[in-house]
Design a protein around this motif. Structure first.
Motif, PDB file in Angstrom:
ATOM      1  N   VAL A 250       5.970  -9.342  59.531  1.00  0.00           N
ATOM      2  CA  VAL A 250       5.854 -10.800  59.581  1.00  0.00           C
ATOM      3  C   VAL A 250       4.807 -11.242  58.564  1.00  0.00           C
ATOM      4  O   VAL A 250       4.113 -10.423  57.977  1.00  0.00           O
ATOM      5  CB  VAL A 250       5.468 -11.298  60.993  1.00  0.00           C
ATOM      6  N   ASP A 251       4.730 -12.571  58.365  1.00  0.00           N
ATOM      7  CA  ASP A 251       3.756 -13.152  57.424  1.00  0.00           C
ATOM      8  C   ASP A 251       3.898 -12.525  56.038  1.00  0.00           C
ATOM      9  O   ASP A 251       2.913 -12.137  55.396  1.00  0.00           O
ATOM     10  CB  ASP A 251       2.319 -12.966  57.935  1.00  0.00           C
ATOM     11  N   LEU A 252       5.118 -12.439  55.574  1.00  0.00           N
ATOM     12  CA  LEU A 252       5.397 -11.755  54.319  1.00  0.00           C
ATOM     13  C   LEU A 252       4.977 -12.566  53.101  1.00  0.00           C
ATOM     14  O   LEU A 252       5.147 -13.777  53.059  1.00  0.00           O
ATOM     15  CB  LEU A 252       6.891 -11.442  54.205  1.00  0.00           C
ATOM     16  N   VAL A 253       4.444 -11.859  52.113  1.00  0.00           N
ATOM     17  CA  VAL A 253       4.201 -12.428  50.791  1.00  0.00           C
ATOM     18  C   VAL A 253       4.799 -11.453  49.797  1.00  0.00           C
ATOM     19  O   VAL A 253       4.540 -10.251  49.846  1.00  0.00           O
ATOM     20  CB  VAL A 253       2.696 -12.612  50.506  1.00  0.00           C
ATOM     21  N   PHE A 254       5.635 -11.971  48.892  1.00  0.00           N
ATOM     22  CA  PHE A 254       6.331 -11.117  47.945  1.00  0.00           C
ATOM     23  C   PHE A 254       5.643 -11.112  46.583  1.00  0.00           C
ATOM     24  O   PHE A 254       4.949 -12.060  46.219  1.00  0.00           O
ATOM     25  CB  PHE A 254       7.779 -11.592  47.759  1.00  0.00           C
ATOM     26  N   ARG A 255       5.850 -10.050  45.833  1.00  0.00           N
ATOM     27  CA  ARG A 255       5.354 -10.010  44.462  1.00  0.00           C
ATOM     28  C   ARG A 255       6.076 -11.095  43.664  1.00  0.00           C
ATOM     29  O   ARG A 255       7.300 -11.270  43.797  1.00  0.00           O
ATOM     30  CB  ARG A 255       5.597  -8.633  43.838  1.00  0.00           C
ATOM     31  N   ALA A 256       5.333 -11.805  42.855  1.00  0.00           N
ATOM     32  CA  ALA A 256       5.849 -13.017  42.233  1.00  0.00           C
ATOM     33  C   ALA A 256       7.080 -12.779  41.371  1.00  0.00           C
ATOM     34  O   ALA A 256       7.961 -13.632  41.297  1.00  0.00           O
ATOM     35  CB  ALA A 256       4.753 -13.676  41.399  1.00  0.00           C
ATOM     36  N   ASP A 257       7.161 -11.639  40.720  1.00  0.00           N
ATOM     37  CA  ASP A 257       8.258 -11.402  39.776  1.00  0.00           C
ATOM     38  C   ASP A 257       9.397 -10.596  40.390  1.00  0.00           C
ATOM     39  O   ASP A 257      10.240 -10.079  39.676  1.00  0.00           O
ATOM     40  CB  ASP A 257       7.737 -10.667  38.536  1.00  0.00           C
ATOM     41  N   SER A 258       9.458 -10.494  41.739  1.00  0.00           N
ATOM     42  CA  SER A 258      10.427  -9.582  42.365  1.00  0.00           C
ATOM     43  C   SER A 258      11.617 -10.276  42.988  1.00  0.00           C
ATOM     44  O   SER A 258      12.443  -9.626  43.647  1.00  0.00           O
ATOM     45  CB  SER A 258       9.724  -8.739  43.429  1.00  0.00           C
ATOM     46  N   ASN A 259      11.747 -11.591  42.819  1.00  0.00           N
ATOM     47  CA  ASN A 259      12.878 -12.328  43.368  1.00  0.00           C
ATOM     48  C   ASN A 259      13.014 -12.102  44.871  1.00  0.00           C
ATOM     49  O   ASN A 259      14.111 -11.930  45.402  1.00  0.00           O
ATOM     50  CB  ASN A 259      14.180 -11.940  42.656  1.00  0.00           C
ATOM     51  N   GLY A 260      11.892 -12.093  45.569  1.00  0.00           N
ATOM     52  CA  GLY A 260      11.918 -11.948  47.013  1.00  0.00           C
ATOM     53  C   GLY A 260      12.269 -10.563  47.503  1.00  0.00           C
ATOM     54  O   GLY A 260      12.806 -10.418  48.600  1.00  0.00           O
ATOM     55  N   CYS A 261      11.955  -9.541  46.704  1.00  0.00           N
ATOM     56  CA  CYS A 261      12.308  -8.171  47.090  1.00  0.00           C
ATOM     57  C   CYS A 261      11.104  -7.296  47.405  1.00  0.00           C
ATOM     58  O   CYS A 261      11.136  -6.542  48.371  1.00  0.00           O
ATOM     59  CB  CYS A 261      13.116  -7.496  45.973  1.00  0.00           C
ATOM     60  N   ILE A 262      10.083  -7.355  46.614  1.00  0.00           N
ATOM     61  CA  ILE A 262       8.957  -6.425  46.762  1.00  0.00           C
ATOM     62  C   ILE A 262       7.866  -7.077  47.601  1.00  0.00           C
ATOM     63  O   ILE A 262       7.286  -8.087  47.214  1.00  0.00           O
ATOM     64  CB  ILE A 262       8.409  -6.001  45.391  1.00  0.00           C
ATOM     65  N   VAL A 263       7.622  -6.485  48.771  1.00  0.00           N
ATOM     66  CA  VAL A 263       6.630  -7.029  49.695  1.00  0.00           C
ATOM     67  C   VAL A 263       5.235  -6.682  49.190  1.00  0.00           C
ATOM     68  O   VAL A 263       4.901  -5.513  48.992  1.00  0.00           O
ATOM     69  CB  VAL A 263       6.825  -6.461  51.110  1.00  0.00           C
ATOM     70  N   ARG A 264       4.417  -7.705  48.995  1.00  0.00           N
ATOM     71  CA  ARG A 264       3.042  -7.499  48.539  1.00  0.00           C
ATOM     72  C   ARG A 264       2.092  -7.350  49.718  1.00  0.00           C
ATOM     73  O   ARG A 264       1.242  -6.468  49.741  1.00  0.00           O
ATOM     74  CB  ARG A 264       2.608  -8.670  47.649  1.00  0.00           C
ATOM     75  N   THR A 265       2.239  -8.219  50.706  1.00  0.00           N
ATOM     76  CA  THR A 265       1.431  -8.129  51.922  1.00  0.00           C
ATOM     77  C   THR A 265       2.283  -8.545  53.113  1.00  0.00           C
ATOM     78  O   THR A 265       3.309  -9.210  52.970  1.00  0.00           O
ATOM     79  CB  THR A 265       0.180  -9.032  51.868  1.00  0.00           C
ATOM     80  N   GLY A 266       1.828  -8.161  54.289  1.00  0.00           N
ATOM     81  CA  GLY A 266       2.517  -8.538  55.516  1.00  0.00           C
ATOM     82  C   GLY A 266       1.790  -7.954  56.705  1.00  0.00           C
ATOM     83  O   GLY A 266       0.762  -7.276  56.565  1.00  0.00           O
ATOM     84  N   THR A 267       2.319  -8.211  57.886  1.00  0.00           N
ATOM     85  CA  THR A 267       1.719  -7.718  59.116  1.00  0.00           C
ATOM     86  C   THR A 267       2.775  -6.997  59.946  1.00  0.00           C
ATOM     87  O   THR A 267       3.869  -7.535  60.150  1.00  0.00           O
ATOM     88  CB  THR A 267       1.117  -8.861  59.953  1.00  0.00           C
ATOM     89  N   LEU A 268       2.447  -5.797  60.394  1.00  0.00           N
ATOM     90  CA  LEU A 268       3.349  -5.017  61.234  1.00  0.00           C
ATOM     91  C   LEU A 268       2.825  -4.968  62.663  1.00  0.00           C
ATOM     92  O   LEU A 268       1.671  -4.612  62.901  1.00  0.00           O
ATOM     93  CB  LEU A 268       3.472  -3.588  60.703  1.00  0.00           C
ATOM     94  N   HIS A 269       3.659  -5.337  63.601  1.00  0.00           N
ATOM     95  CA  HIS A 269       3.394  -5.089  65.013  1.00  0.00           C
ATOM     96  C   HIS A 269       4.086  -3.765  65.325  1.00  0.00           C
ATOM     97  O   HIS A 269       5.281  -3.723  65.600  1.00  0.00           O
ATOM     98  CB  HIS A 269       3.917  -6.242  65.866  1.00  0.00           C
ATOM     99  N   ASP A 270       3.319  -2.696  65.252  1.00  0.00           N
ATOM    100  CA  ASP A 270       3.889  -1.350  65.261  1.00  0.00           C
ATOM    101  C   ASP A 270       4.539  -1.013  66.600  1.00  0.00           C
ATOM    102  O   ASP A 270       3.879  -1.050  67.643  1.00  0.00           O
ATOM    103  CB  ASP A 270       2.792  -0.324  64.954  1.00  0.00           C
ATOM    104  N   PRO A 271       5.824  -0.645  66.583  1.00  0.00           N
ATOM    105  CA  PRO A 271       6.498  -0.314  67.839  1.00  0.00           C
ATOM    106  C   PRO A 271       6.023   1.001  68.444  1.00  0.00           C
ATOM    107  O   PRO A 271       6.081   1.181  69.658  1.00  0.00           O
ATOM    108  CB  PRO A 271       7.977  -0.229  67.433  1.00  0.00           C
ATOM    109  N   TYR A 272       5.541   1.915  67.614  1.00  0.00           N
ATOM    110  CA  TYR A 272       5.164   3.239  68.112  1.00  0.00           C
ATOM    111  C   TYR A 272       3.807   3.248  68.820  1.00  0.00           C
ATOM    112  O   TYR A 272       3.617   3.975  69.789  1.00  0.00           O
ATOM    113  CB  TYR A 272       5.128   4.242  66.954  1.00  0.00           C
ATOM    114  N   THR A 273       2.851   2.476  68.313  1.00  0.00           N
ATOM    115  CA  THR A 273       1.496   2.509  68.875  1.00  0.00           C
ATOM    116  C   THR A 273       1.067   1.189  69.509  1.00  0.00           C
ATOM    117  O   THR A 273       0.096   1.164  70.260  1.00  0.00           O
ATOM    118  CB  THR A 273       0.471   2.857  67.771  1.00  0.00           C
ATOM    119  N   GLY A 274       1.751   0.107  69.172  1.00  0.00           N
ATOM    120  CA  GLY A 274       1.345  -1.207  69.641  1.00  0.00           C
ATOM    121  C   GLY A 274       0.268  -1.843  68.790  1.00  0.00           C
ATOM    122  O   GLY A 274      -0.146  -2.968  69.063  1.00  0.00           O
ATOM    123  N   ALA A 275      -0.174  -1.151  67.752  1.00  0.00           N
ATOM    124  CA  ALA A 275      -1.231  -1.681  66.885  1.00  0.00           C
ATOM    125  C   ALA A 275      -0.689  -2.774  65.966  1.00  0.00           C
ATOM    126  O   ALA A 275       0.497  -2.788  65.633  1.00  0.00           O
ATOM    127  CB  ALA A 275      -1.836  -0.553  66.052  1.00  0.00           C
TER     128      ALA A 275
END
Length: 251
Positions: free
Chosen positions: A116-141
């Motif tokens: 969630v809260d994705l930010v993409f690399r400017a030159d990637s046409n919405g493909c390369i994720v630069r930053t984001g947040t993972l709600h990890d299913p395995y650990t809950g972190a």
């Protein structure tokens, strides 16, 4: 007396200095330039429509709802390792290929789907994720993801059924194209905590289960569902582990 003219020296930037400036600007734009589209929902799916067509934005996979899986455990075929040939990752094709032709490699497809809260690399046409947040299913972190050589490994893409496990349980007889499709199938992939993924390695459910117990039911459902979808067999100890978890899951 004749007037004296003060000579003015024109300051010129040397070519090496100019190249350094241009390179610095390029790096700044690459890393910190205009941000790409962010996803509030975090599923990364953009329905086709006039806005998508106008911007040529890639259409990503719709999110998978693992909770809808209800595999028939009785249909699983129990068998030990079936291949005498050693496992080799290259037998499953290049890592993170763009097998669906949407313009994004599989790793970024999964990051787009799971973060969630994705930010993409400017030159990637919405493909390369630069930053984001993972709600990890395995650990809950809750894990902050930042793309980079020293930070990307905090979030890794896990094959629910490991490739080496698949190799030993039927994939050794597949074609190269079938193995590449399996390695990039989002139904068998999840963005997860890096250390948890390293801990799992190529283990089956008898050897490894997610540290977060609340995810166990979904985990075994997805594991069994992938085996059934691809006609892969299961080790007897792994079937016992799945059945034990499944017995305590909601009907």
């Amino acid at each position: 007396m004749p007037s004296r003219r003060r000579s003015r020296r024109t300051r010129r930037i040397s070519l090496p200095t100019l190249l350094v400036i241009v390179l610095a600007v390029a790096i700044w734009v690459y890393l910190y330039g205009p941000e790409g589209t962010s996803s509030e929902a975090g599923d990364g799916w953009f329905p086709p429509g006039p806005s998508a067509a106008a911007s040529d934005a890639p259409v990503h996979r719709a999110p998978i709802d693992p909770a809808t899986l209800d595999p028939d455990l009785a249909a699983l075929v129990v068998a030990g390792p079936s291949s005498t040939s050693p496992y080799d990752r290259e037998l499953f094709g290049a890592a993170w290929a763009d097998v669906d032709g949407n313009g994004c490699d599989t790793r970024n497809d999964v990051l787009i789907r799971d973060l969630v809260d994705l930010v993409f690399r400017a030159d990637s046409n919405g493909c390369i994720v630069r930053t984001g947040t993972l709600h990890d299913p395995y650990t809950g972190a809750v894990i902050s993801f930042t793309r980079g050589p020293d930070t990307s490994e905090a979030v890794q893409i896990d094959h629910m059924v490991p490739l080496s496990y698949a190799w030993q349980h039927g994939a050794s007889t597949w074609t190269d194209a079938q193995r590449a499709a399996f390695a990039n199938d989002p139904a068998n992939l999840s963005a997860v905590d890096g250390p948890a993924n390293q801990s799992k390695s190529d283990s089956g459910p008898a050897e490894w289960m997610p540290p977060r117990g609340e995810y166990a039911c979904t985990y075994v459902d997805r594991f069994a569902g992938v085996l059934l979808a691809y006609g892969l067999t299961i080790a007897p100890e792994d079937l016992d582990a799945i059945a034990a978890v499944d017995a305590g899951c909601p009907a």
